[in-house]
Scaffold this motif. Structure first.
Motif, PDB file in Angstrom:
ATOM      1  N   SER A 144       0.835  -1.201   0.000  1.00  0.00           N
ATOM      2  CA  SER A 144       0.000   0.000   0.000  1.00  0.00           C
ATOM      3  C   SER A 144       0.873   1.255   0.000  1.00  0.00           C
ATOM      4  CB  SER A 144      -0.982   0.004   1.169  1.00  0.00           C
ATOM      5  OG  SER A 144      -0.318  -0.186   2.376  1.00  0.00           O
ATOM      6  N   MET A 145       2.044   1.178   0.636  1.00  0.00           N
ATOM      7  CA  MET A 145       2.934   2.327   0.616  1.00  0.00           C
ATOM      8  C   MET A 145       3.462   2.564  -0.803  1.00  0.00           C
ATOM      9  SD  MET A 145       5.859   3.256   3.327  1.00  0.00           S
ATOM     10  CE  MET A 145       7.240   2.348   2.716  1.00  0.00           C
ATOM     11  N   SER A 146       3.866   1.481  -1.467  1.00  0.00           N
ATOM     12  CA  SER A 146       4.399   1.674  -2.823  1.00  0.00           C
ATOM     13  C   SER A 146       3.309   2.156  -3.761  1.00  0.00           C
ATOM     14  CB  SER A 146       5.040   0.403  -3.377  1.00  0.00           C
ATOM     15  OG  SER A 146       5.030  -0.619  -2.468  1.00  0.00           O
ATOM     16  N   ILE A 147       2.082   1.758  -3.485  1.00  0.00           N
ATOM     17  CA  ILE A 147       0.993   2.237  -4.330  1.00  0.00           C
ATOM     18  C   ILE A 147       0.832   3.739  -4.183  1.00  0.00           C
ATOM     19  CG2 ILE A 147      -1.538   2.329  -4.168  1.00  0.00           C
ATOM     20  CD1 ILE A 147      -1.547  -0.595  -4.758  1.00  0.00           C
ATOM     21  N   GLY A 148       0.983   4.229  -2.947  1.00  0.00           N
ATOM     22  CA  GLY A 148       0.935   5.670  -2.722  1.00  0.00           C
ATOM     23  C   GLY A 148       2.022   6.390  -3.492  1.00  0.00           C
ATOM     24  N   VAL A 149       3.239   5.847  -3.441  1.00  0.00           N
ATOM     25  CA  VAL A 149       4.353   6.468  -4.158  1.00  0.00           C
ATOM     26  C   VAL A 149       4.095   6.411  -5.659  1.00  0.00           C
ATOM     27  CG1 VAL A 149       6.811   6.334  -4.673  1.00  0.00           C
ATOM     28  CG2 VAL A 149       6.012   5.921  -2.353  1.00  0.00           C
ATOM     29  N   PHE A 150       3.763   5.202  -6.136  1.00  0.00           N
ATOM     30  CA  PHE A 150       3.614   4.994  -7.579  1.00  0.00           C
ATOM     31  C   PHE A 150       2.517   5.886  -8.168  1.00  0.00           C
ATOM     32  CE2 PHE A 150       1.966   2.772 -11.301  1.00  0.00           C
ATOM     33  CZ  PHE A 150       3.137   2.534 -12.000  1.00  0.00           C
ATOM     34  N   PHE A 151       1.356   5.881  -7.510  1.00  0.00           N
ATOM     35  CA  PHE A 151       0.239   6.640  -8.064  1.00  0.00           C
ATOM     36  C   PHE A 151       0.266   8.104  -7.632  1.00  0.00           C
ATOM     37  CE2 PHE A 151      -1.300   2.289  -8.511  1.00  0.00           C
ATOM     38  CZ  PHE A 151      -1.734   2.331  -9.824  1.00  0.00           C
ATOM     39  N   GLY A 152       1.160   8.437  -6.703  1.00  0.00           N
ATOM     40  CA  GLY A 152       1.267   9.826  -6.266  1.00  0.00           C
ATOM     41  C   GLY A 152       2.261  10.619  -7.092  1.00  0.00           C
ATOM     42  N   VAL A 153       3.172   9.911  -7.773  1.00  0.00           N
ATOM     43  CA  VAL A 153       4.241  10.595  -8.484  1.00  0.00           C
ATOM     44  C   VAL A 153       3.697  11.483  -9.606  1.00  0.00           C
ATOM     45  CG1 VAL A 153       6.114  10.233 -10.125  1.00  0.00           C
ATOM     46  CG2 VAL A 153       6.169   9.090  -7.933  1.00  0.00           C
ATOM     47  N   TYR A 154       2.765  10.946 -10.379  1.00  0.00           N
ATOM     48  CA  TYR A 154       2.285  11.713 -11.531  1.00  0.00           C
ATOM     49  C   TYR A 154       1.603  13.019 -11.107  1.00  0.00           C
ATOM     50  CZ  TYR A 154      -0.399  12.970 -15.661  1.00  0.00           C
ATOM     51  OH  TYR A 154      -0.956  13.667 -16.682  1.00  0.00           O
ATOM     52  N   PRO A 155       0.619  12.958 -10.181  1.00  0.00           N
ATOM     53  CA  PRO A 155       0.012  14.228  -9.743  1.00  0.00           C
ATOM     54  C   PRO A 155       1.038  15.169  -9.104  1.00  0.00           C
ATOM     55  CG  PRO A 155      -1.302  12.362  -8.997  1.00  0.00           C
ATOM     56  CD  PRO A 155      -0.045  11.796  -9.554  1.00  0.00           C
ATOM     57  N   ALA A 156       1.966  14.608  -8.343  1.00  0.00           N
ATOM     58  CA  ALA A 156       2.954  15.460  -7.669  1.00  0.00           C
ATOM     59  C   ALA A 156       3.871  16.136  -8.679  1.00  0.00           C
ATOM     60  CB  ALA A 156       3.768  14.632  -6.679  1.00  0.00           C
ATOM     61  N   LYS A 157       4.231  15.394  -9.741  1.00  0.00           N
ATOM     62  CA  LYS A 157       5.069  15.991 -10.783  1.00  0.00           C
ATOM     63  C   LYS A 157       4.331  17.118 -11.473  1.00  0.00           C
ATOM     64  CE  LYS A 157       8.785  13.157 -12.230  1.00  0.00           C
ATOM     65  NZ  LYS A 157       9.289  12.065 -13.034  1.00  0.00           N
ATOM     66  N   LYS A 158       3.042  16.901 -11.675  1.00  0.00           N
ATOM     67  CA  LYS A 158       2.216  17.943 -12.285  1.00  0.00           C
ATOM     68  C   LYS A 158       2.239  19.202 -11.432  1.00  0.00           C
ATOM     69  CE  LYS A 158      -1.731  17.809 -14.928  1.00  0.00           C
ATOM     70  NZ  LYS A 158      -2.637  17.141 -15.850  1.00  0.00           N
ATOM     71  N   ALA A 159       2.122  18.999 -10.126  1.00  0.00           N
ATOM     72  CA  ALA A 159       2.127  20.143  -9.212  1.00  0.00           C
ATOM     73  C   ALA A 159       3.485  20.836  -9.225  1.00  0.00           C
ATOM     74  CB  ALA A 159       1.786  19.684  -7.801  1.00  0.00           C
ATOM     75  N   ALA A 160       4.538  20.015  -9.150  1.00  0.00           N
ATOM     76  CA  ALA A 160       5.883  20.582  -9.041  1.00  0.00           C
ATOM     77  C   ALA A 160       6.274  21.349 -10.299  1.00  0.00           C
ATOM     78  CB  ALA A 160       6.889  19.469  -8.765  1.00  0.00           C
ATOM     79  N   GLY A 161       5.760  20.903 -11.455  1.00  0.00           N
ATOM     80  CA  GLY A 161       6.165  21.511 -12.716  1.00  0.00           C
ATOM     81  C   GLY A 161       5.383  22.769 -13.075  1.00  0.00           C
ATOM     82  N   MET A 162       4.467  23.187 -12.186  1.00  0.00           N
ATOM     83  CA  MET A 162       3.644  24.354 -12.522  1.00  0.00           C
ATOM     84  C   MET A 162       4.479  25.624 -12.596  1.00  0.00           C
ATOM     85  SD  MET A 162       0.204  24.029 -10.335  1.00  0.00           S
ATOM     86  CE  MET A 162      -1.051  22.823 -10.763  1.00  0.00           C
ATOM     87  N   ASP A 163       4.103  26.485 -13.547  1.00  0.00           N
ATOM     88  CA  ASP A 163       4.741  27.788 -13.635  1.00  0.00           C
ATOM     89  C   ASP A 163       4.115  28.672 -12.556  1.00  0.00           C
ATOM     90  OD1 ASP A 163       5.996  30.116 -14.625  1.00  0.00           O
ATOM     91  OD2 ASP A 163       4.128  30.606 -15.686  1.00  0.00           O
ATOM     92  N   PRO A 164       4.939  29.286 -11.694  1.00  0.00           N
ATOM     93  CA  PRO A 164       4.376  30.012 -10.551  1.00  0.00           C
ATOM     94  C   PRO A 164       3.398  31.119 -10.941  1.00  0.00           C
ATOM     95  CG  PRO A 164       6.764  30.356 -10.729  1.00  0.00           C
ATOM     96  CD  PRO A 164       6.395  29.248 -11.659  1.00  0.00           C
ATOM     97  N   ILE A 165       3.700  31.831 -12.013  1.00  0.00           N
ATOM     98  CA  ILE A 165       2.812  32.940 -12.380  1.00  0.00           C
ATOM     99  C   ILE A 165       1.467  32.437 -12.860  1.00  0.00           C
ATOM    100  CG2 ILE A 165       2.530  34.847 -13.995  1.00  0.00           C
ATOM    101  CD1 ILE A 165       5.562  35.149 -13.824  1.00  0.00           C
ATOM    102  N   THR A 166       1.495  31.419 -13.736  1.00  0.00           N
ATOM    103  CA  THR A 166       0.247  30.830 -14.214  1.00  0.00           C
ATOM    104  C   THR A 166      -0.556  30.296 -13.026  1.00  0.00           C
ATOM    105  OG1 THR A 166       1.644  30.057 -16.005  1.00  0.00           O
ATOM    106  CG2 THR A 166      -0.644  29.363 -16.060  1.00  0.00           C
ATOM    107  N   ALA A 167       0.152  29.646 -12.094  1.00  0.00           N
ATOM    108  CA  ALA A 167      -0.520  29.057 -10.940  1.00  0.00           C
ATOM    109  C   ALA A 167      -1.158  30.135 -10.075  1.00  0.00           C
ATOM    110  CB  ALA A 167       0.474  28.238 -10.130  1.00  0.00           C
ATOM    111  N   LEU A 168      -0.445  31.263  -9.896  1.00  0.00           N
ATOM    112  CA  LEU A 168      -0.982  32.339  -9.061  1.00  0.00           C
ATOM    113  C   LEU A 168      -2.199  33.013  -9.691  1.00  0.00           C
ATOM    114  CD1 LEU A 168       2.220  34.089  -7.702  1.00  0.00           C
ATOM    115  CD2 LEU A 168       0.335  33.214  -6.341  1.00  0.00           C
ATOM    116  N   ARG A 169      -2.258  32.980 -11.009  1.00  0.00           N
ATOM    117  CA  ARG A 169      -3.387  33.624 -11.694  1.00  0.00           C
ATOM    118  C   ARG A 169      -4.599  32.724 -11.804  1.00  0.00           C
ATOM    119  NH1 ARG A 169      -1.345  36.819 -16.985  1.00  0.00           N
ATOM    120  NH2 ARG A 169       0.008  38.314 -15.930  1.00  0.00           N
ATOM    121  N   TYR A 170      -4.388  31.426 -11.499  1.00  0.00           N
ATOM    122  CA  TYR A 170      -5.456  30.429 -11.693  1.00  0.00           C
ATOM    123  C   TYR A 170      -6.675  30.794 -10.856  1.00  0.00           C
ATOM    124  CZ  TYR A 170      -7.649  25.806 -11.853  1.00  0.00           C
ATOM    125  OH  TYR A 170      -8.513  24.773 -12.023  1.00  0.00           O
ATOM    126  N   GLU A 171      -7.831  30.733 -11.476  1.00  0.00           N
ATOM    127  CA  GLU A 171      -9.072  31.027 -10.733  1.00  0.00           C
ATOM    128  C   GLU A 171      -9.717  29.736 -10.292  1.00  0.00           C
ATOM    129  OE1 GLU A 171     -10.093  33.816  -9.582  1.00  0.00           O
ATOM    130  OE2 GLU A 171      -8.407  34.846 -10.542  1.00  0.00           O
TER     131      GLU A 171
END
Ligand SMILES: Nc1ncnc2c1ncn2[C@@H]1O[C@H](COP(=O)(O)OP(=O)(O)O)[C@@H](O)[C@H]1O
Ligand SMILES: [Mg+2]
Lengths: 401, 224
Positions: free
Chosen positions: A374-401
């Protein structure tokens, strides 16, 4: 980067959406529960068979007709099997000083009747030595003896279930029951053994081998059950049996000698595979649970876009954001895993109380496996959303409504 | 020289269309300066401010922040600069809604390995400085606009940056709250903090020492 702070943020974000978090982890909870439960049932069956086999009497060799593969198991693809006959059993005993008992066994099912009641039951033809060889105990009456066998007497030792279904509460000793079309006198009642894994061991009747051969109109044996004098003599006894029978069967090894250990090993192997397959199937639901976590993490990343932008604006690095979201996914799956482990343990404990014939045995490796999975499942399935979050451009993210 | 911009250009590419928002800005800013950037909506003020604050990267030109050539720095290094040397104040405050004022002010310190008791002390100190020490456990939704902006200023100050960048900080406030915010900025500036703020209200801009106007991505007045 402050790990405690990351954990605190994870806790807050999970707790601020309790119902959503619970529904998300439900998949993992069910998956982990199923894995633990199925492994426990498989282990329970394995342990049961182990104790049951050792209860059958030790130092037992079984000779069956037909040459089987080296792996043991059932007779497979044998051509022109020569029968094992009564004399084979006598000869084995005579030629080997390592053998204590050699019992020719005939087996089959037959319709039995008493008064208006009838039942189809397992009939086993044995000789007087069988009961000692198998360490069987009797409740009342006596076992089959030498003279019963020699004169092919129609006498029967019956199991508990047979008594209950056919004779009811009446004293069974001396009762006449019809097996096939012949009347048999009941001379003994076996001690109860119970129902396990779907087999009712008490639904059985022992009669003399000689009578059984008449009943089933056959001179071939189901097997020869051999009791060896001691454990050290098993190999020697096995070799002598082979030698004797090959000679008697015109130089052909058209039979197989199993030891109890070999049979036990085979059964255990089959059960292990079955357990693994079942656990594997249960693990698929864990993967489904992981997809649920990924889904909710993607939603969470989207909802917290401005937060991500702000964190980056005040100095969060990409890996800080990545770590934060992976931690949250792992926290979700671990919470699910822990609840699942508790549920699995509870079921493992409760099931034998309600279904006594289904023994369970909680194994530490199943718990560890479920935990790490269950821990590896968290890591495995958490990586993609987390990468999406980490790769956000700060300005675009701050303007997001 | 704190900030040195020369021929800064910024182009946004939207699909196949390239939009040049900044068309060659030359600007020097000294330590302790107080600058107001003015200009029509869409003229590129926010874009310029974001580039100065290392939140965005320029497309071409030279940008030196305290002699650091920003173009040559990695994303992580820019994050480090934003964390330690720059404080942002936004028009919409951008406080984290789930956290109380104190936690919001602590936020930049979390990314700087400052131990939690020290974080708390510094955050309290900053909240006191902006007159918000009586609201430390309030969540943003429980605060007025002016109060939220003061918390946001405390957050911008907590790492003791050389420069505060404020993008229309009074834009969402009534005039009296706006005045209070401007008083805080003036006081900070008198303590030596460099301040650059974007506004389109002349009344706000008059508090600054220097006014720069941007028109269509080029500097109209006030630049070098
Ligand atoms: N991320 C972006 N992508 C595309 N165009 C942008 C982006 N950010 C700003 N722009 C455009 O650049 C121009 C200047 O924007 P901005 O700097 O926000 O203006 P101001 O702050 O002066 O109102 C606007 O026309 C805007 O639409
Ligand atoms: Mg703007």
């Amino acid at each position: 980067m402050d790990v405690i702070e990351v954990l605190r943020v994870s806790r807050d974000s999970i707790m601020s959406n309790r119902i959503r978090a619970f529904l998300t982890t439900l998949g993992v909870i069910i998956g982990v529960t199923a894995v633990i439960l199925l492994v426990s049932i498989g282990e329970g069956a394995r342990r049961y068979i182990q104790t049951e086999f050792s209860g059958l009497g030790s130092n037992i060799l079984i000779v069956v007709p037909g040459k089987t593969s080296k792996e043991g198991g059932t007779h497979m693809g044998t051509s022109a099997v020569r029968k094992l006959v009564y004399d084979d059993a006598l000869l084995i005993k005579k030629r080997s000083r390592h053998i204590q008992h050699s019992v020719p066994v005939v087996a089959g099912t037959s319709l039995i009747k008493h008064g208006s009641k009838s039942r189809s039951t397992y009939i086993i033809g044995v000789t007087e030595d069988y009961f000692e060889a198998r360490s069987l105990t009797i409740d009342s009456g006596r076992f089959i003896n030498t003279s019963d066998v020699d004169s092919g007497r129609n006498v029967a030792v019956i199991g508990r279930t047979v008594k209950k279904e056919i004779l009811g509460e009446a004293n069974p000793l001396g009762a006449l029951i019809t097996i096939g079309s012949t009347k048999y006198r009941v001379i003994g009642l076996m001690a109860p053994k119970g129902v396990t894994l779907g087999f009712d061991i008490d639904d059985i009747i022992f009669i003399p081998t000689t009578s059984a051969q008449v009943l089933f109109d056959t001179d071939s044996l189901f097997n020869i059950t051999v009791k060896v004098r001691s454990e050290e003599e098993i190999t020697a006894a096995k070799n002598e049996i082979k030698e004797t029978l090959i000679k008697k069967h015109a130089g052909e090894e058209d039979f197989t000698v199993f030891s109890q250990d070999e049979m036990l090993a085979t059964m255990e192997k089959i059960l292990k595979i079955m357990t693994a397959v079942l656990a594997g199937i249960a693990a698929i639901s864990l993967i489904v649970g992981g997809i649920g976590i990924m889904n909710i993490m993607l939603v969470s990343v989207k909802e917290r876009t401005r937060e991500i932008g702000l964190r980056k604006a005040v100095g969060a690095k990409n890996r800080d954001i990545l770590f934060q979201f992976i931690t949250e996914a792992v926290a979700l799956s671990l919470v699910g895993g822990l609840i699942g482990i508790l549920c699995g343990m509870a079921f493992t404990w409760v099931i034998p109380l309600f279904i006594p014939s289904l023994p369970t045995s909680l194994s530490a490796w199943a718990i560890f496996l479920a935990f790490f999975f269950s821990m590896s499942i968290g890591v495995f399935f958490g990586v993609y959303p987390a990468k999406k979050a980490a790769g956000m451009d700060p300005i675009t993210a701050l303007r997001y409504e | 020289m704190l900030i040195h911009l020369s021929d800064i250009r910024k182009t946004y590419v939207l699909g196949t269309v390239a939009l040049e928002v900044l068309k060659g800005i030359d600007l020097d800013i000294e330590k302790g300066d107080f600058i107001a950037i003015m200009g029509a909506s869409g003229s590129g003020k926010s874009t310029l401010l974001n580039i100065i604050g290392c939140l965005d990267r320029h497309t071409s030109g030279m940008y030196h922040f305290e002699d650091i050539d920003i173009a040559k720095r990695s994303d992580d290094e820019l994050a480090e600069i934003r964390n330690k040397r720059v404080g942002f104040v936004f028009q919409t405050f951008n406080l984290l809604p789930r956290f109380p004022a104190l936690k919001n002010v602590e936020l930049p310190m979390i990314y700087s390995s400052i131990p939690s008791n020290e974080r708390r002390d510094k955050a309290l100190e900053m909240l006191k400085k902006v007159g918000m020490s009586h609201r430390i456990e309030h969540k943003p939704s429980e605060l007025s606009g002016g109060e939220q902006q003061r918390v946001a200023i405390a957050r911008a100050l907590v790492m003791q940056p050389q420069i505060i960048l404020a993008d229309e900080p009074t834009g969402n406030l009534d005039s009296s709250s706006g005045k209070e915010i401007m008083n805080i900025f003036k006081e900070l500036n008198s303590e030596g903090v460099t301040i650059i703020l974007v506004t389109h209200e002349a009344a706000i801009a008059k508090d600054a020492k220097r006014i720069i106007t941007i028109k269509d991505g080029v500097c109209d007045s006030g630049c070098n």
